[in-house]
Design a protein around this motif. Structure first.
Motif, PDB file in Angstrom:
ATOM      1  N   ILE A 118     130.212   8.238  12.635  1.00  0.00           N
ATOM      2  CA  ILE A 118     129.404   7.989  13.817  1.00  0.00           C
ATOM      3  C   ILE A 118     129.697   9.099  14.821  1.00  0.00           C
ATOM      4  O   ILE A 118     130.863   9.389  15.098  1.00  0.00           O
ATOM      5  N   ILE A 119     128.644   9.697  15.324  1.00  0.00           N
ATOM      6  CA  ILE A 119     128.807  10.740  16.339  1.00  0.00           C
ATOM      7  C   ILE A 119     127.949  10.376  17.539  1.00  0.00           C
ATOM      8  O   ILE A 119     126.733  10.197  17.413  1.00  0.00           O
ATOM      9  N   PHE A 120     128.582  10.234  18.695  1.00  0.00           N
ATOM     10  CA  PHE A 120     127.873   9.965  19.945  1.00  0.00           C
ATOM     11  C   PHE A 120     127.663  11.271  20.700  1.00  0.00           C
ATOM     12  O   PHE A 120     128.544  12.131  20.722  1.00  0.00           O
ATOM     13  N   VAL A 174     130.674  14.162  20.819  1.00  0.00           N
ATOM     14  CA  VAL A 174     130.471  15.564  21.162  1.00  0.00           C
ATOM     15  C   VAL A 174     130.127  15.614  22.641  1.00  0.00           C
ATOM     16  O   VAL A 174     129.087  15.108  23.075  1.00  0.00           O
ATOM     17  N   VAL A 175     131.029  16.186  23.427  1.00  0.00           N
ATOM     18  CA  VAL A 175     130.834  16.284  24.873  1.00  0.00           C
ATOM     19  C   VAL A 175     130.028  17.553  25.151  1.00  0.00           C
ATOM     20  O   VAL A 175     130.530  18.666  24.998  1.00  0.00           O
ATOM     21  N   VAL A 176     128.798  17.359  25.537  1.00  0.00           N
ATOM     22  CA  VAL A 176     127.833  18.463  25.612  1.00  0.00           C
ATOM     23  C   VAL A 176     127.763  19.043  27.019  1.00  0.00           C
ATOM     24  O   VAL A 176     127.714  18.300  28.005  1.00  0.00           O
ATOM     25  N   ILE A 230     124.812  22.580  19.526  1.00  0.00           N
ATOM     26  CA  ILE A 230     125.357  21.221  19.499  1.00  0.00           C
ATOM     27  C   ILE A 230     125.185  20.615  18.109  1.00  0.00           C
ATOM     28  O   ILE A 230     126.086  19.946  17.585  1.00  0.00           O
ATOM     29  N   ALA A 231     124.038  20.869  17.491  1.00  0.00           N
ATOM     30  CA  ALA A 231     123.773  20.343  16.152  1.00  0.00           C
ATOM     31  C   ALA A 231     124.812  20.823  15.150  1.00  0.00           C
ATOM     32  O   ALA A 231     125.194  20.087  14.234  1.00  0.00           O
ATOM     33  N   GLU A 232     125.288  22.051  15.308  1.00  0.00           N
ATOM     34  CA  GLU A 232     126.329  22.570  14.417  1.00  0.00           C
ATOM     35  C   GLU A 232     127.584  21.700  14.482  1.00  0.00           C
ATOM     36  O   GLU A 232     128.197  21.385  13.455  1.00  0.00           O
ATOM     37  N   VAL A 233     127.973  21.314  15.694  1.00  0.00           N
ATOM     38  CA  VAL A 233     129.172  20.494  15.863  1.00  0.00           C
ATOM     39  C   VAL A 233     128.947  19.095  15.290  1.00  0.00           C
ATOM     40  O   VAL A 233     129.811  18.534  14.609  1.00  0.00           O
ATOM     41  N   ALA A 276     137.129  13.564  21.234  1.00  0.00           N
ATOM     42  CA  ALA A 276     136.047  14.075  22.065  1.00  0.00           C
ATOM     43  C   ALA A 276     136.041  15.588  21.900  1.00  0.00           C
ATOM     44  O   ALA A 276     136.957  16.271  22.354  1.00  0.00           O
ATOM     45  N   ILE A 277     135.039  16.098  21.205  1.00  0.00           N
ATOM     46  CA  ILE A 277     134.918  17.532  20.952  1.00  0.00           C
ATOM     47  C   ILE A 277     134.001  18.127  22.011  1.00  0.00           C
ATOM     48  O   ILE A 277     132.817  17.785  22.087  1.00  0.00           O
TER      49      ILE A 277
END
Length: 276
Positions: free
Chosen positions: A145-147, A191-193, A228-231, A247-248
């Protein structure tokens, strides 16, 4: 051994908010890396377009009209995915409040209904997507799961307190999921964008504002949805199997430096010019 050419081969993924921006970029990248993708969102037309792009490139995609403020709609959408593909391995919970953002200002003037709508989409919707995805992930033997988080959730700011507070709360939600289901093979990360320049932002964000944001980045450019999609794709794959509850941050270094970083660079340049 992981097939690095197609690290998501035989995986089934669900991307919410998949009709545009980061969601669209992620859905397309998932497909490029071998996944079957269900693209979910409120408006059918952009979902159909993304699905058609994926199919035209040789992938498989299913558009699902799904309102994340409705638990019934989420349950129905995920059931549709399961009926079509038989399983679920990846959830990218990306849907977020992006309309009426002019209302997201000073707390003393905050409209409570707007606050509740933002929480309903960004936080409650993310929880409900996870709630209905987790049983399928468990049935698949685990999954990821990726938020989609935000730098607005890491520090206070002058604007977007409702949005930022929901993004801060996602960090806690993700850690709870990682803790409760980790031993059963489910990983959960955020993923902290930072600023990701979508086509809409390119058109509508003043050049001066873009320059200001670039000055505070530690790289020489602003991010794109594909960055972001890469991460997200990495966190979806088994290549990241030892990463969970994390949290990346993917923001070009924007949140990693002193608040006066850009001002000090300008000061140093002025000082050097004076000495010359």
């Amino acid at each position: 051994m992981i097939d690095l050419s197609f690290p998501l081969r035989e995986k089934v993924a669900l991307v919410t908010g998949g009709g545009s921006g980061i969601g669209r970029a992620t859905a397309r990248m998932f497909a490029q890396r071998g996944a079957v993708v269900a693209v979910a969102g409120l408006d059918e037309a952009p979902l159909l377009q993304v699905a058609e792009e994926i199919v035209a490139a040789g992938g498989q995609a299913l558009p699902i009209v799904m309102d994340v403020t409705s638990e019934d709609a989420i349950a129905s959408g995920i059931a549709c995915l399961a009926d079509r593909f038989g399983k679920l391995d990846i959830l990218h919970s990306n849907a977020a409040q992006t309309g009426e953002m002019q209302e997201d200002g000073l707390i003393a003037a905050m409209d409570a209904d707007f606050w509740d709508r933002t929480f309903s989409i960004n936080l409650r919707g993310s929880m409900l997507c996870a709630k209905h995805a987790i049983p399928l992930l468990l049935a698949s033997g685990g999954g990821s799961i990726i938020f989609t988080g935000s730098g607005k959730g890491l520090a206070g700011d002058l604007d977007y307190p409702a949005y930022g507070t929901t993004k801060a709360a996602l960090l806690g939600l993700s850690r709870y999921i990682a803790t409760q289901y980790g031993k059963q093979g489910v990983r959960s990360n955020v993923v902290v964008v930072g600023l990701a320049m979508t086509e809409a932002l390119d058109r509508n964000m003043p050049e001066a504002a873009q320059k200001l944001m670039t000055e505070h980045n530690l790289v020489d450019h602003l991010g794109r949805p594909e960055d972001i999609a890469e991460v997200v794709a990495f966190l979806a794959s088994d290549q990241s199997r030892y990463i969970t509850g994390a949290a990346i941050v993917a923001d070009g270094g924007f949140t990693s430096h002193s608040a006066v970083y850009a001002d000090m660079l300008r000061f140093a340049a002025m000082d050097t010019g004076a000495k010359a």
